[in-house]
Design an enzyme around this catalytic site. Structure first.
Site, PDB file in Angstrom:
ATOM      1  N   GLU A 130       0.910  -1.274   0.039  1.00 22.46           N
ATOM      2  CA  GLU A 130      -0.088  -0.169   0.134  1.00 22.46           C
ATOM      3  C   GLU A 130       0.991   1.324  -0.010  1.00 22.46           C
ATOM      4  OE1 GLU A 130      -2.643   0.214   3.167  1.00 22.46           O
ATOM      5  OE2 GLU A 130      -3.705   1.723   2.730  1.00 22.46           O
TER       6      GLU A 130
ATOM      7  N   GLN B 271       2.205  -6.162   5.442  1.00 22.31           N
ATOM      8  CA  GLN B 271       2.364  -5.878   4.103  1.00 22.31           C
ATOM      9  C   GLN B 271       3.746  -6.315   3.599  1.00 22.31           C
ATOM     10  OE1 GLN B 271       0.938  -1.720   3.187  1.00 22.31           O
ATOM     11  NE2 GLN B 271      -0.855  -1.830   4.356  1.00 22.31           N
TER      12      GLN B 271
ATOM     13  N   ASN C 280     -12.221  -1.172  -0.801  1.00 18.59           N
ATOM     14  CA  ASN C 280     -11.523  -1.746   0.413  1.00 18.59           C
ATOM     15  C   ASN C 280     -12.220  -1.447   1.561  1.00 18.59           C
ATOM     16  OD1 ASN C 280      -8.874  -2.888   1.846  1.00 18.59           O
ATOM     17  ND2 ASN C 280      -9.090  -0.895   2.656  1.00 18.59           N
ATOM     18  N   GLU C 281     -12.320  -2.529   2.508  1.00 21.38           N
ATOM     19  CA  GLU C 281     -13.213  -2.412   3.690  1.00 21.38           C
ATOM     20  C   GLU C 281     -14.255  -1.272   3.698  1.00 21.38           C
ATOM     21  OE1 GLU C 281     -10.098  -1.794   6.921  1.00 21.38           O
ATOM     22  OE2 GLU C 281      -9.563  -3.745   6.486  1.00 21.38           O
TER      23      GLU C 281
ATOM     24  N   TYR D 114      -6.296  -9.068  11.305  1.00 23.35           N
ATOM     25  CA  TYR D 114      -5.082  -8.877  11.705  1.00 23.35           C
ATOM     26  C   TYR D 114      -4.939  -9.655  13.195  1.00 23.35           C
ATOM     27  CZ  TYR D 114      -4.023  -5.469   8.059  1.00 23.35           C
ATOM     28  OH  TYR D 114      -3.837  -4.948   6.830  1.00 23.35           O
TER      29      TYR D 114
ATOM     30  N   GLU E  93      -5.814  -9.454   3.450  1.00 18.38           N
ATOM     31  CA  GLU E  93      -4.830  -8.651   4.219  1.00 18.38           C
ATOM     32  C   GLU E  93      -4.805  -9.547   5.525  1.00 18.38           C
ATOM     33  OE1 GLU E  93      -5.866  -4.471   5.311  1.00 18.38           O
ATOM     34  OE2 GLU E  93      -6.192  -4.091   3.184  1.00 18.38           O
TER      35      GLU E  93
HETATM   36  O1  AHR Z   1      -2.869  -2.496   6.254  1.00 18.18           O
HETATM   37  C1  AHR Z   1      -3.259  -1.456   7.096  1.00 18.18           C
HETATM   38  C2  AHR Z   1      -4.577  -1.210   6.884  1.00 18.18           C
HETATM   39  O2  AHR Z   1      -5.456  -2.051   7.431  1.00 18.18           O
HETATM   40  C3  AHR Z   1      -4.973  -1.195   5.427  1.00 18.18           C
HETATM   41  O3  AHR Z   1      -5.203   0.089   4.651  1.00 18.18           O
HETATM   42  C4  AHR Z   1      -6.656  -1.265   5.689  1.00 18.18           C
HETATM   43  O4  AHR Z   1      -7.265  -1.837   4.804  1.00 18.18           O
HETATM   44  C5  AHR Z   1      -6.521  -2.257   6.962  1.00 18.18           C
HETATM   45  O5  AHR Z   1      -7.517  -1.506   7.852  1.00 18.18           O
END
Ligand code: AHR
Length: 526
Positions: free
Chosen positions: A54, A383, A201-202, A278, A334
């Site tokens: 990103e 990332q 995205n999201e 995450y 992600e």
């Molecule tokens: O990876 C960091 C961020 O995490 C991304 O931009 C977003 O899609 C997610 O919330």
């Protein structure tokens, strides 16, 4: 020569037997692993080893792009060391330009002569400026250079479907038409191959704060206006749920709505739906440090990681209900660890170190993805470089490979391999109220015909004897291990933690592996 080899093998086996007997003290844990070769699963998509890059911090600028005038060795502006490291990994796919960045990105800012491109403020990530030196041409050429498929995320949040459709046409059209000719004028004659297109995205958050019903409807609307030439087989990816925000966002309800109403009508289907997770405290609770953490931090981190398995079961059950033929793929586009950023690093840049604990997170995540291969067809670590669970860190002209890079490297034989269920006898690593499987295993037949076993020992203190039902003559591979939970590479010590050769033992014709505490191993069985 042959006799000597046989003698050495026999001596080795005796030594192995003795080692097992000696180590079988009460404190030495032992587990049994049963691989069921009669139940092959769907092949492991190579895209499960995908990446996400990103416009965030030093992920693109410095990490990939240094520009053609840089003193740092580069190929047309791309760091040579990074390109080589990525080529070695056989990176299958890269997702770009975001993330949250995607829904504020105007593709027109990133084409044409670099000196004339506008400078914008990166609102989400530190409020720093982005001069758009890295745009569509730079990304598509970079993907080609490293041999990866391109996955571009379009802007649903703040641009129109018309503009999104134009971007796709600019990239993919071979016609004598205005957008293709503009691309030619900007230096690229042939269309690029665009394999994946992200529809936002999201959408429930930084991509537009949409309710599930709105997100599903917007997805259906944008889908209608985004079309690459049919022969390109471009897959459109609907933006899905996240497992991180229980208080504000119900991932099951969101997935349900997307599956019910997100796809195109007229008999078509949604080709792919994404999911984000995450490994971090629930509801964005206080983040751990990346190095210098306690055993509690180790145990919690692995616990957060393994929670992905539970979430994916839920998501897949919903998808199965709406789509029993499994036509819609699930892309975990992600995933990774999210810690406090390193002291002294620029706020909003999400720069964090990467340790043996991250390699464990990567290995456990790969093992999870291997269990649902009939549904999960892509996963992208967040990332790629200098951001969150990066595989590569750079500091000016220096570059290091992180333990997560090494996990990707060791797991390469699993790309396109055929997985088999592997049952592990119940034994746990416990810390306070946290109980984790002591040993986690993934087994698959590689494209080379060999059976591969990935083994993770989650316990930071105990070695484990892993007895398997896998028949073979020898087992060789690599292990990533240290006596420190936070072992990592630094710019001063770039090779402090790297894979070492590792062998299994064959006892009574079956593979036995002595797994040291915290080890991540991949073995090929002959
Ligand atoms: O990876 C960091 C961020 O995490 C991304 O931009 C977003 O899609 C997610 O919330």
């Amino acid at each position: 020569m042959k006799k000597l080899a046989t003698a050495m093998l026999v001596t080795g086996l005796i030594a192995a037997g003795a080692a097992i007997a000696q180590n079988a003290a009460p404190s030495q844990a032992s587990v049994d692993v049963t691989v069921d070769l009669s139940k092959p699963g769907a092949p492991i998509a190579r895209q499960i080893y995908g990446h996400f890059a990103e416009h965030l911090g030093r992920g693109i600028y410095e990490g990939i792009w240094v520009g053609t005038d840089s003193k740092i060795p580069n190929i047309r502006g791309y760091r040579t060391d990074v390109v080589n490291a990525l080529k070695r990994l056989e990176v299958p796919v890269i997702r770009w330009p975001g993330g949250c960045f995607a829904d504020l990105y105007d593709w027109r800012d990133g084409i044409g002569p670099r000196a004339q491109r506008p400078t914008r403020i990166n609102v989400h990530w530190g409020g720093v400026t982005d001069n758009n030196a890295f745009g569509t041409h730079e990304f598509m050429d970079f993907a080609e250079l490293v041999g990866a498929e391109a996955y571009v995320s379009g802007n649903i949040g703040s641009l129109t479907p018309y503009e999104m459709g134009q971007w796709v046409e600019y990239i993919t059209s071979a016609e004598n038409a205005t957008l293709a000719n503009e691309r030619r004028k900007n230096g690229r004659d042939k269309p690029w191959k665009l394999k994946y297109w992200g529809l936002g995205n999201e959408t429930w958050g930084c991509g537009g704060n949409m309710r599930p019903e709105t997100a599903a409807a917007e997805n259906a609307r944008y889908t209608a206006f985004v079309n690459a030439p049919r022969e390109m087989g471009m897959i459109k990816v609907a933006s899905g749920a996240s497992g991180n925000l229980d208080k504000w966002h119900d991932y099951k309800a969101f997935t349900e709505e997307m599956m019910k109403n997100g796809g195109p009508t007229f008999g078509g289907h949604m080709e792919a739906l994404s999911y984000h997770y995450y490994a971090m405290p629930p509801d964005l609770g206080p983040k751990d440090v990346a190095t210098g953490f306690t055993e509690e931090g180790w145990a919690k981190q692995l616990h957060y990681t393994l929670d992905l398995d539970r979430q994916l079961k839920d998501v897949i059950a919903i998808m199965d209900r709406h789509d029993p033929k499994k036509q819609t793929a699930l892309y975990v586009d992600e995933w990774g660890t999210w810690y406090q950023q390193e002291k002294g690093s620029t706020p909003g840049f999400l720069y964090q170190q990467n340790t043996l604990r991250d390699a464990q997170v990567a290995a456990l995540s790969f093992n999870i993805f291997h269990r649902y291969t009939d549904r999960i067809k892509m996963a992208n670590i967040a990332q790629m470089i200098n951001v969150l669970q990066a595989i590569i860190l750079t500091d000016k002209e220096k570059m290091i490979l992180t333990p997560t890079y090494h996990a990707f490297d060791m797991y390469r034989p699993f790309m396109e391999a055929t997985p088999y269920p592997a049952e592990v006898s119940k034994a746990q690593y416990r810390f306070g109220s946290i109980a984790l499987p002591l040993i986690d295993v993934s087994a698959a037949r590689g494209k080379d015909g060999k059976l591969y076993l990935a083994i993770v020992n989650t316990d930071p203190k105990r070695a484990v004897t892993v007895r398997t039902n896998v028949a073979g003559k020898a087992a060789r591979g690599q292990i990533l291990v240290s006596d420190r939970m936070d072992a990592h590479n630094s710019f001063d010590k770039p090779s402090a933690l790297a894979p070492k050769p590792f062998t299994g033992l064959i006892v009574d014709g079956k593979l036995v592996v002595q797994m040291p505490a915290m080890g991540v191993a991949v073995l090929a069985v002959d």
